[in-house]
Design a protein around this motif. Sequence first.
Motif, PDB file in Angstrom:
ATOM      1  N   SER B 152       0.829  -1.202   0.000  1.00 51.57           N
ATOM      2  CA  SER B 152       0.000   0.000   0.000  1.00 51.57           C
ATOM      3  C   SER B 152       0.860   1.246   0.000  1.00 51.57           C
ATOM      4  N   THR B 153       2.178   1.039  -0.007  1.00 53.30           N
ATOM      5  CA  THR B 153       3.100   2.169  -0.001  1.00 53.30           C
ATOM      6  C   THR B 153       3.719   2.412  -1.377  1.00 53.30           C
ATOM      7  N   ALA B 154       3.387   1.555  -2.335  1.00 53.48           N
ATOM      8  CA  ALA B 154       3.879   1.755  -3.704  1.00 53.48           C
ATOM      9  C   ALA B 154       2.766   1.346  -4.649  1.00 53.48           C
ATOM     10  N   ALA B 155       2.701   2.013  -5.772  1.00 58.51           N
ATOM     11  CA  ALA B 155       1.623   1.727  -6.721  1.00 58.51           C
ATOM     12  C   ALA B 155       1.758   0.321  -7.289  1.00 58.51           C
ATOM     13  N   THR B 156       0.628  -0.313  -7.500  1.00 64.79           N
ATOM     14  CA  THR B 156       0.620  -1.592  -8.205  1.00 64.79           C
ATOM     15  C   THR B 156       0.672  -1.294  -9.693  1.00 64.79           C
ATOM     16  N   LEU B 183      -3.042   4.293  -4.285  1.00 64.47           N
ATOM     17  CA  LEU B 183      -2.108   3.461  -3.526  1.00 64.47           C
ATOM     18  C   LEU B 183      -2.903   2.528  -2.634  1.00 64.47           C
ATOM     19  N   GLU B 184      -3.281   1.393  -3.190  1.00 65.15           N
ATOM     20  CA  GLU B 184      -4.073   0.428  -2.427  1.00 65.15           C
ATOM     21  C   GLU B 184      -3.554  -0.980  -2.681  1.00 65.15           C
TER      22      GLU B 184
END
Lengths: 90, 211
Positions: B152-156, B183-184
């Motif tokens: 959740s701290t970096a974009a998928t 950011l999920e």
Amino acid sequence: MTRFKNVNGINVQLTEAEETQRDIDEANAIAEQQAKPIIKEYQTNRKNEYPEIGDQLDMLWHSINEDAALKSKYFKFHQAILAVKSKYPK
Amino acid sequence: MAITTLNLRGINRSDTASSGQVITATSATAADFQDASTGGLVKLVKTTISGTSTTYVDFNSTYITSAYNNYLIKGHMIPITDNRYAKCQLMASDSAVTAGGSYEYESAHTGSSTYIASASADTIVFSHGALAGNATTEGNSWEVWLNNPLLSTAATTVHAQCNFIDGSGVHNGNVSSGGRKALEVNNGIRLFYDSGNIAADSYLTLYGIVA
């Protein structure tokens, strides 16, 4: 026809909501595609085999250079290229 | 002369193996049993399409877990209907994120140098330009990298290459990348064609990438 999703290798029937959403998505996709031209095979083949743009322009310049009437007609183009050629002779 | 038979019982060595170790030979003095290499791909699941009624291929939280930061999906898909866009969506809580302009992507068709992009899309597009055909020799070869789905701290993000050679022998390739803007945590991925179902014998295999 009932649709399925393959979840981790197992077929699962779409829910009613998923079926409805898929119907909407497919209709939108078809409408969007119909609005865009599809690249035909001959277009790709031609693009792959055309000479580079620079080579095409060079051929054009030489064709003009060999014809007095064309040299006059396309004077600015001919002279602009000729000036660079003269500045950096072979 | 090639060795065709190895009599393991005949190997009289004093080294003792721990669980998971493999027999190896790195030097005359090194232990015979050592830990297996820890890098590489771990095959998680292979899906093969049967029949003509499958619309989506989903890999969900059963396999997209915190065990790996990154995943590779590799396979070959054929659309039932001709000239289809290959696409994907990410999944939150095992449900595909299908709306809200949640994705941004860019995709290049290498055969024609055409390029498409969107900063507010409901899908990520993997193939365009010359689209995937439905002949048995067409479809798309897929290579999709899924990056940081559980963070959740970096974009998928995903990046993908799709290509095929059409019935006339003309190659068409696509290089694409995109991701979910929010950011999920995304614990799954859905792969599909924009319209129509996926043909029988299409397959995709999910691998976890050992860091």
